[in-house]
Design a protein around this motif. Structure first.
Motif, PDB file in Angstrom:
ATOM      1  N   GLU A 631       8.954 -58.116  -6.694  1.00 63.09           N
ATOM      2  CA  GLU A 631      10.052 -57.203  -6.389  1.00 63.09           C
ATOM      3  C   GLU A 631      10.645 -57.404  -4.993  1.00 63.09           C
ATOM      4  O   GLU A 631      11.472 -56.596  -4.564  1.00 63.09           O
ATOM      5  CB  GLU A 631       9.558 -55.754  -6.507  1.00 63.09           C
ATOM      6  CG  GLU A 631       9.147 -55.330  -7.904  1.00 63.09           C
ATOM      7  CD  GLU A 631      10.351 -55.173  -8.818  1.00 63.09           C
ATOM      8  OE1 GLU A 631      11.429 -54.807  -8.323  1.00 63.09           O
ATOM      9  OE2 GLU A 631      10.216 -55.444 -10.024  1.00 63.09           O
ATOM     10  N   SER A 635      15.165 -57.505  -8.233  1.00 60.90           N
ATOM     11  CA  SER A 635      14.773 -56.266  -8.883  1.00 60.90           C
ATOM     12  C   SER A 635      14.861 -56.485 -10.386  1.00 60.90           C
ATOM     13  O   SER A 635      15.940 -56.783 -10.914  1.00 60.90           O
ATOM     14  CB  SER A 635      15.686 -55.109  -8.461  1.00 60.90           C
ATOM     15  OG  SER A 635      15.363 -53.933  -9.171  1.00 60.90           O
ATOM     16  N   GLU A 637      14.796 -54.560 -12.896  1.00 57.12           N
ATOM     17  CA  GLU A 637      15.646 -53.638 -13.645  1.00 57.12           C
ATOM     18  C   GLU A 637      17.133 -53.911 -13.435  1.00 57.12           C
ATOM     19  O   GLU A 637      17.955 -53.481 -14.235  1.00 57.12           O
ATOM     20  CB  GLU A 637      15.321 -52.200 -13.227  1.00 57.12           C
ATOM     21  CG  GLU A 637      13.882 -51.798 -13.526  1.00 57.12           C
ATOM     22  CD  GLU A 637      13.575 -50.397 -13.023  1.00 57.12           C
ATOM     23  OE1 GLU A 637      14.498 -49.801 -12.405  1.00 57.12           O
ATOM     24  OE2 GLU A 637      12.459 -49.904 -13.253  1.00 57.12           O
ATOM     25  N   GLU A 638      17.490 -54.598 -12.373  1.00 56.86           N
ATOM     26  CA  GLU A 638      18.904 -54.798 -12.054  1.00 56.86           C
ATOM     27  C   GLU A 638      19.228 -56.283 -11.883  1.00 56.86           C
ATOM     28  O   GLU A 638      19.993 -56.676 -11.013  1.00 56.86           O
ATOM     29  CB  GLU A 638      19.263 -54.040 -10.771  1.00 56.86           C
ATOM     30  CG  GLU A 638      19.010 -52.549 -10.872  1.00 56.86           C
ATOM     31  CD  GLU A 638      19.314 -51.824  -9.571  1.00 56.86           C
ATOM     32  OE1 GLU A 638      19.662 -52.511  -8.590  1.00 56.86           O
ATOM     33  OE2 GLU A 638      19.194 -50.602  -9.535  1.00 56.86           O
ATOM     34  N   ASP A 639      18.653 -57.115 -12.731  1.00 56.69           N
ATOM     35  CA  ASP A 639      18.880 -58.557 -12.626  1.00 56.69           C
ATOM     36  C   ASP A 639      20.339 -58.931 -12.813  1.00 56.69           C
ATOM     37  O   ASP A 639      20.857 -59.844 -12.172  1.00 56.69           O
ATOM     38  CB  ASP A 639      18.028 -59.296 -13.668  1.00 56.69           C
ATOM     39  CG  ASP A 639      16.578 -59.412 -13.203  1.00 56.69           C
ATOM     40  OD1 ASP A 639      16.325 -59.024 -12.046  1.00 56.69           O
ATOM     41  OD2 ASP A 639      15.731 -59.866 -13.988  1.00 56.69           O
ATOM     42  N   CYS A 666      16.558 -63.038 -10.926  1.00 60.38           N
ATOM     43  CA  CYS A 666      17.945 -62.614 -10.727  1.00 60.38           C
ATOM     44  C   CYS A 666      18.854 -63.758 -10.297  1.00 60.38           C
ATOM     45  O   CYS A 666      20.074 -63.591 -10.240  1.00 60.38           O
ATOM     46  CB  CYS A 666      18.015 -61.497  -9.686  1.00 60.38           C
ATOM     47  SG  CYS A 666      17.417 -61.992  -8.051  1.00 60.38           S
TER      48      CYS A 666
END
Length: 681
Positions: A631, A635, A637-639, A666
């Motif tokens: 992390e 992130s 969840e927000e790739d 990401c």
């Protein structure tokens, strides 16, 4: 076996038939086809330039770069500047600053193309200026010439065709071989040659109607009427009368058949056509051997290109006397010129650009009226001479004045008194300081926007800077302090470069530049900073702090900036894990596009990197980083929201096999992640 012999016999017959047909092809048609191929291969592809010239496309393969034209129309492609895309940012420019480049005080839009000199084309690519010399294609012909105003040579026969289109009667007869001065072969039959055409409005002379003895003593026969056959009909339609046909043309040779006569005529016709071609090529060479009208005679080592005379590195000891009113640019760089007399440029009244750099010119050697006659001069380059003071009576039309690397000792109040149109002033590499520069020296420079004062001996920011100043360069001085009044009158200033000085963060006054509304770029590299300075300008986008001793980024130091800092370069400092926390980048999380933290003492990924949604480029190489947690950069969840495209982590202590598979999820392309080499310890 018989079948193989029969097959070979058939092939032999076919080959002989084809060879015979090819041998019967007239030489005239073969030569015509060859010339067509030469024309196609020798005519380079051209595209109109915005300055009225032509851009020659390079012969080598090139990257196609989309370029927005100056008229804001559709995009076109420019085939040059190989490798201009994908270049990593540097410290010295503001990348993509409004999509502009600043060139000699002038602003060029991103992807703009211009030609600063003949045969040179430049491109503005994301704040970087890339220039290419015109590359000429190889020519298939033996004889080549370079037409006036062009950069590349063309085949001589191509030029001859263009010259023939607009020539008068006398010139046309010279190329066609019908001149009365031409001597016919005595042993060959006369051939009916196409007579010269008469231009509209041409006056007929009486001697054209009577036999005339030429210079060689031969007499032209009087015109003779003949039946209106195909040739005569052509002459009746305005082509004029031809020469008298000899008896050899009227009857075939005795003792030979009509077929033999035709073969002989065909051979003689081919020989005469070859002679015409040789005369045509000779005439073209003569045309280019004689200099056209208005071309000045130049000394050895000088050349003429379009409206520019170039005498660079020509071993000249004085300015050559040249009379050429049409010339607008004179280059005399790299010679041994020591003086400029009053009458030096009397024959060049329309000069717009004058380059006298890298000579031995002294202040006492410049006449008081040396530049007075140059009423149109806009650019004057006197770099690399032995001047101790600013030349007097400079033309009021000057827009650019370069006096770098001289021995200037002082600037008086009246040094620039008449230069109201000056945009660019460069005074680097002299002996100037706040002691010998009058505070009112720049008062008359109402249009100045680009000022270079680097490599001098200033200890403070010079006083009395013009209100119009947009870019100020003061690198390599001895400046220790930035006071509150330094930039009070320069509300338009956009770029300040102060690298290689002696500035400490506590010697920067809180109100020195915090209220500047247009200041977007500050370079404080290689000074004596221990912390990132506070009270930076609100409008700042580009901050360069490379090569200091910075070990801490104070919290909220970027919090007051609007719209927010975009480029932060902190390479080659002393940043460790204790000097960074989440509030260090507060105010820049939404705006940072490039963050350089390489060559520091970081042992882990700085906190908050995954929250920088606009970040494109991250450098963390040459630190002491040992591991990368999932992390810390991406992130999970927000790739989809990440903009990160380039990541450098080489020369750390990372065990690549231990990196989580989600650590770089990401990043769009793994090829843009640099992990090798790593230190082994």
């Amino acid at each position: 076996m018989r079948l193989a012999v029969w097959f070979c016999f058939v092939l032999l017959i076919i080959f002989q038939t084809d060879f015979g047909q090819n041998e019967e092809t007239p030489r005239k048609e073969t030569r015509r086809m060859h010339q067509r191929r030469l024309k196609k291969s020798s005519s380079p592809s051209r595209r109109p330039n915005r300055q009225g010239g032509t851009l020659q496309t390079a012969a080598r393969p090139a990257v196609r770069v989309p370029i927005v034209t100056f008229d804001y129309g559709a995009e076109e492609t420019y085939e040059s500047f190989v490798g201009s895309l994908g270049v990593e940012s540097g410290y010295n420019t503001l990348p993509e600053k409004k999509g502009h480049c600043v060139v000699k005080g002038m602003t060029m839009y991103n992807r703009a193309v211009w030609s600063p000199e003949p045969c040179t084309t430049c491109l503005c690519a994301d704040g970087r200026v890339l220039c290419d010399e015109t590359t000429c294609q190889p020519l298939p012909c033996r004889r080549a010439v370079t037409p006036a105003g062009e950069c590349c040579p063309v085949c001589s026969h191509t030029v001859s065709h263009s010259l023939l289109g607009g020539r008068a009667l006398n010139d046309r007869t010279e190329f066609s071989g019908d001149s009365s001065e031409r001597k016919e072969p005595t042993n060959s039959p006369h051939k009916q040659l196409p007579p010269p055409q008469v231009e509209t409005g041409q006056v007929f002379r009486n001697d054209a109607l009577h036999p005339k003895e030429d210079e060689e003593g031969t007499v032209d026969a009087a015109p003779k009427k003949e039946a209106p056959g195909p040739r005569a009909q052509g002459r009746l339609h305005g082509e004029g009368e031809g020469r008298e046909r000899g008896p050899a043309h009227q009857q075939p040779h005795r003792g030979r058949g009509a077929e033999a006569s035709r073969e002989e005529d065909s051979e003689e016709e081919g020989e005469e056509e070859e002679e015409e071609e040789e005369e045509e090529e000779g005439a073209v060479r003569d045309v280019f051997r004689v200099p056209p009208r208005g071309v000045p005679s130049l000394p050895g080592g000088c050349s003429l290109s379009y409206k520019t005379i170039s005498c660079t590195h020509a071993a000249l000891a004085r300015i050559p006397p040249i009379t050429a009113p049409q010339i607008t640019s004179l280059e005399l760089a790299g010679n041994s010129i020591t003086s400029i007399p009053d009458e030096a440029f009397s024959g060049l009244p329309n000069l717009e650009r004058l380059d006298l750099s890298k000579n031995n010119i002294t202040s006492s050697g410049i006449g008081p009226k040396a530049f007075k006659l140059l009423k149109k001069l806009m650019r004057l380059n006197l770099d690399g001479n032995n001047l101790m003071q600013i030349p007097s009576e400079l033309p009021c039309t000057l827009e650019e004045l370069k006096l770098n690397d001289n021995n200037l000792q002082a600037i008086d109040e009246d040094s620039f008194s008449d230069l109201h149109q000056l945009v660019t002033l460069e005074l680097e590499g002299n002996n100037l300081s706040e002691i010998n520069v009058n505070p009112l020296a720049f008062k008359s420079l109402k249009s100045l926007s680009y000022l270079r004062l680097g490599k001098n001996k200033f200890r403070i920011i010079p006083q009395g800077l013009p209100a119009s100043t947009e870019e100020l360069y003061l690198e390599n001085n001895q400046i220790e302090e930035i006071t509150e009044i330094c930039f009070n009158h320069t509300r338009k200033i956009n770029v300040i470069v102060l690298r290689y000085n002696k500035i400490e963060e506590n010697r920067i006054a809180p109100l020195a530049w915090i209220n500047q509304e247009n200041l977007e770029s500050i370079d404080l590299s290689y000074n004596k900073l221990y912390h990132v300075p506070s009270y930076l300008p609100k409008s700042l986008l580009h901050l360069v702090l490379v090569g200091n001793q910075i070990d801490r980024i104070p919290g909220y130091v970027f919090g007051h900036m609007t719209p927010g800092l975009e480029y932060l370069y902190l390479s080659f400092n002393r940043l460790g894990d204790g000097g960074l926390d989440r509030v260090s980048f507060y105010g820049a999380y939404h705006s940072l596009r490039e963050l350089f933290l390489d060559h520091n003492d970081l042992k882990s990924i700085p906190p908050g990197i995954q929250e920088m949604k606009a970040l494109h480029f991250l450098r963390l190489n040459n630190n002491k980083i040992r591991n990368i947690l999932p992390e810390q950069i991406c992130s999970v969840e927000e790739d989809d929201d990440s903009a990160l495209e380039h990541l450098h982590l080489e020369n750390n202590y990372i065990k690549i096999r231990d990196i989580s598979s989600y650590a770089f999820s990401c990043i769009r392309s793994y090829s843009s992640i640099v992990l090798k080499p790593q230190h082994i310890k």
